[in-house]
Write an enzyme that holds these catalytic residues in place. Structure first.
Site, mmCIF file in Angstrom:
data_model
loop_
_atom_site.group_PDB
_atom_site.id
_atom_site.type_symbol
_atom_site.label_atom_id
_atom_site.label_comp_id
_atom_site.label_asym_id
_atom_site.label_seq_id
_atom_site.Cartn_x
_atom_site.Cartn_y
_atom_site.Cartn_z
ATOM 1 N N GLU A 9 0.798 -1.264 -0.173
ATOM 2 C CA GLU A 9 0.072 0.086 -0.115
ATOM 3 C C GLU A 9 0.728 1.177 -0.050
ATOM 4 O O GLU A 9 0.281 2.315 -0.785
ATOM 5 C CB GLU A 9 -0.872 -0.031 1.268
ATOM 6 C CG GLU A 9 -1.918 1.022 1.172
ATOM 7 C CD GLU A 9 -3.194 0.869 2.063
ATOM 8 O OE1 GLU A 9 -3.915 1.743 2.493
ATOM 9 O OE2 GLU A 9 -3.487 -0.446 2.166
ATOM 10 N N ASP A 105 -2.776 -3.142 3.102
ATOM 11 C CA ASP A 105 -3.502 -3.245 4.302
ATOM 12 C C ASP A 105 -4.440 -4.409 4.530
ATOM 13 O O ASP A 105 -5.448 -4.322 3.622
ATOM 14 C CB ASP A 105 -3.910 -2.154 4.981
ATOM 15 C CG ASP A 105 -2.841 -1.179 5.795
ATOM 16 O OD1 ASP A 105 -1.725 -1.504 5.680
ATOM 17 O OD2 ASP A 105 -3.284 -0.095 6.103
ATOM 18 N N TYR A 311 -1.748 -4.801 14.020
ATOM 19 C CA TYR A 311 -2.535 -4.043 12.992
ATOM 20 C C TYR A 311 -3.650 -3.083 13.897
ATOM 21 O O TYR A 311 -4.347 -3.582 14.599
ATOM 22 C CB TYR A 311 -3.232 -4.710 12.144
ATOM 23 C CG TYR A 311 -4.100 -4.303 11.033
ATOM 24 C CD1 TYR A 311 -3.543 -3.770 9.918
ATOM 25 C CD2 TYR A 311 -5.678 -4.456 11.113
ATOM 26 C CE1 TYR A 311 -4.471 -3.236 8.927
ATOM 27 C CE2 TYR A 311 -6.323 -3.672 10.275
ATOM 28 C CZ TYR A 311 -5.703 -3.326 8.997
ATOM 29 O OH TYR A 311 -6.361 -2.493 8.147
#
Length: 570
Positions: A9, A105, A311
């Site tokens: 990303e 992600d 995360y």
């Protein structure tokens, strides 16, 4: 056809992936090795086209051209990142590339970033998905060993695209309609407008609130504060002043209180649950006055740059069973400096996972935010990063500690014919509160009857009364929203859905409310930037522009029910 393009990303994550995958040869916008070519987006490279792409008549904002309802929404390359898109497109379409690995992600928005690029680049090659919860070298290696089939995430992509397209249709048409009709720049949307309504309703509640006076009676006896309790209702305060005056008159001349009962109950309290993003944003706002956006940005750096937390954009407060074997390594990684003593205490005994923090059924895309196995030098963290890291590490260690245990003593005494009570607590085992150095505000702090240190007292004892007084206070209106309480309302907006269909109310509760953990901070920020809300001190208030918008916007856009309807259909 044996080479693989890996799409990250951001460039920073791309470099991490390239290092682990031995891609050391630098290209323009990519890194390559013998087997892998790692490239990256810059966030979104592709987005939904502006209205004028469909027809030049939409270039001017006119009420006659509405509604704009293209039969199929088009994707366009974002001008500023067109160069990088062409690099990614060329790499993906190379003849020697036989597979694409999506390494954006691991969430709804990341899936959309990658799939839109692949669709716009007109690539039709097998897709694998890297789905990891941290970007340490170990997590990346394990992730590539266990790559998922891209088809498993088709529904995630479909739901992300449906939301994006629906938001385009609602947002652009409603914003243009309001702006054209009322000649004022007014922006609205299915999440931001109901959020604005909640802020307006809270202000209305405060404005219309009429305080009520309540009364109580306390007696001082043997250094104990005894509080009058109404026998039938168990209330320790009353709105009936005449009743309170009568009770006081009846007992005013009493010299002793007779203890009629002493109950001792052994209680246990488990540690607070692990953090999801919304709860972390709430605590960071309450303790440090960080905005939701600020906390999200700090968490992203701790995850992506420092690689010390997992995360961030998760809505789970649990970990799955397959993480349990890694807990010792995670404790060792964060167990230094101020956490050394509490971490070493956890490591002296076997870790016993329990349902309070380990539950596969409560984890969907990502588990709770916890430390990774990668050690960090605290001196490398900024002040804000240090504070967020501290919150997460303490919450993680606390979950691994035994429960807080205490004995709660309740004394009941009679003064004349009236009942009085007192409550105290004796700590048996501080348990997880040790992690917080016993400085943790829990739900007991909010109880009406405060606890006190009680002397040794037995049933049938007589206590000498030194003073009896009437107390009084006023009910208070709800506090204005701050970012922490607004996040809670967005997560659970049921209170603001009076009169709506019960199924819709149930759906909004099950699907996590207005917005997602990933978007709520941006929604609040957008309301500030559009001058629809403002901050006074730490509290949030609607502006005159915000009020104007709510007077003009259609009712359907004001209620969380629209989001609930969409969630039902998705």
């Amino acid at each position: 056809m044996n080479r693989i393009v890996v799409l990250a990303e951001k460039p920073s994550v791309g470099r991490d992936l390239a290092r682990v995958l031995n891609c050391s040869k630098k290209g323009n916008g990519y890194l390559e090795g013998d087997k892998y070519i790692v490239t990256w987006a810059l966030g979104h490279l592709v987005t939904l086209a502006d209205p004028e792409v469909y027809d030049q008549k939409y270039k001017e904002w006119k009420i006659e051209t509405l509604p704009m309802l293209p039969s199929q929404l088009k994707l366009v390359v974002i001008k500023q990142s067109g160069k990088q898109f062409n690099i990614v497109k060329k790499l993906m379409n190379q003849k020697d590339v036989g597979q694409i690995v999506i390494a954006t992600d691991a969430g709804r928005e990341g899936e959309l970033v990658a799939r839109w690029i692949i669709e716009k680049a007109n690539v039709n090659k097998p897709i694998k998905r890297l789905w990891i919860s941290s970007v340490t070298d170990k997590a990346i290696k394990d992730g590539f060993i266990n790559l998922k089939n891209g088809k498993e995430y088709d529904n995630l992509y479909a739901s992300a695209a449906a939301r994006a397209e629906a938001d385009w249709l609602v947002g652009i048409n409603a914003t243009r309609a309001l702006t054209c009709k009322y000649n004022a720049q007014l922006s609205c949307g299915r999440v931001q407008t109901p959020t604005l309504v909640m802020i307006a309703k809270r202000e209305e509640e405060i404005k219309n609130f009429k305080p009520r006076t309540f009364y109580g009676i306390t007696a001082a006896a043997n250094n104990i504060k005894l509080v009058w309790q109404e026998r039938q209702t168990k209330d320790i305060r009353t709105f009936d002043k005449d009743l309170c005056d009568k009770v006081l008159m009846n007992i005013n001349n009493e010299k002793t209180a007779e203890v009629i009962d002493v109950s001792k109950v052994h209680k246990k309290r488990s540690a607070p649950q692990l953090y999801d993003l919304t709860e972390l944003q709430r605590d960071a706002n309450k303790i440090y006055e960080f905005s939701a956006k600020e906390t999200s940005s700090i968490m992203q750096r701790l995850y992506e740059n420092h690689k010390v937390l997992t995360y961030p954009r998760t809505d789970s407060r649990y970990i799955p069973t397959d993480i349990v074997d890694t807990l010792k390594d995670r404790i060792k990684a964060c167990g230094y400096g101020p956490y050394a003593a509490t971490a070493s205490k956890v490591l002296t005994k076997p870790i016993r996972p329990n349902k309070s923090f380990v539950d596969n059924s409560k984890v969907s895309d990502h588990h709770a935010i916890i430390p990774t196995e990668q050690p960090v030098s605290l001196s490398n963290l900024s002040d804000g990063e240090r504070k967020i890291f501290d919150l997460v590490v303490k919450r993680f260690l606390a979950a691994l500690y035994p429960p807080f245990e205490y004995q709660q003593t309740t004394i009941k005494a009679e003064i004349g014919r009236e009942l009085f009570i007192a409550r105290g607590r004796t700590v048996i085992n501080p348990g997880w509160k040790e992690v917080y150095e016993n400085n943790f505000e829990d739900e007991d702090a909010k109880e009406e009857l405060s606890e006190q240190i009680l002397p040794d007292i037995n049933k049938k004892d007589f206590l000498k009364i030194s003073d009896i007084i009437q107390t009084k206070g006023e009910t208070r209106p709800p506090a204005p929203f701050d970012e922490g309480s607004l996040l809670s309302a967005m997560e659970n907006p049921v209170k603001y859905m009076a009169g709506e269909n019960k199924d819709l109310i149930k759906t909004i509760g099950e699907t996590g409310g207005l917005g997602t953990v990933a978007t709520r901070a941006d929604i609040i920020e957008k309301l500030f930037n559009s001058f629809l809300i403002e901050k006074k001190g730490k509290h949030i208030f609607i502006t005159s522009k915000g009020r104007q918008l709510l007077e003009l916007v259609p009712d359907d856009l004001k209620s969380p029910a629209l989001t609930a309807q969409w969630e039902q259909k998705l």
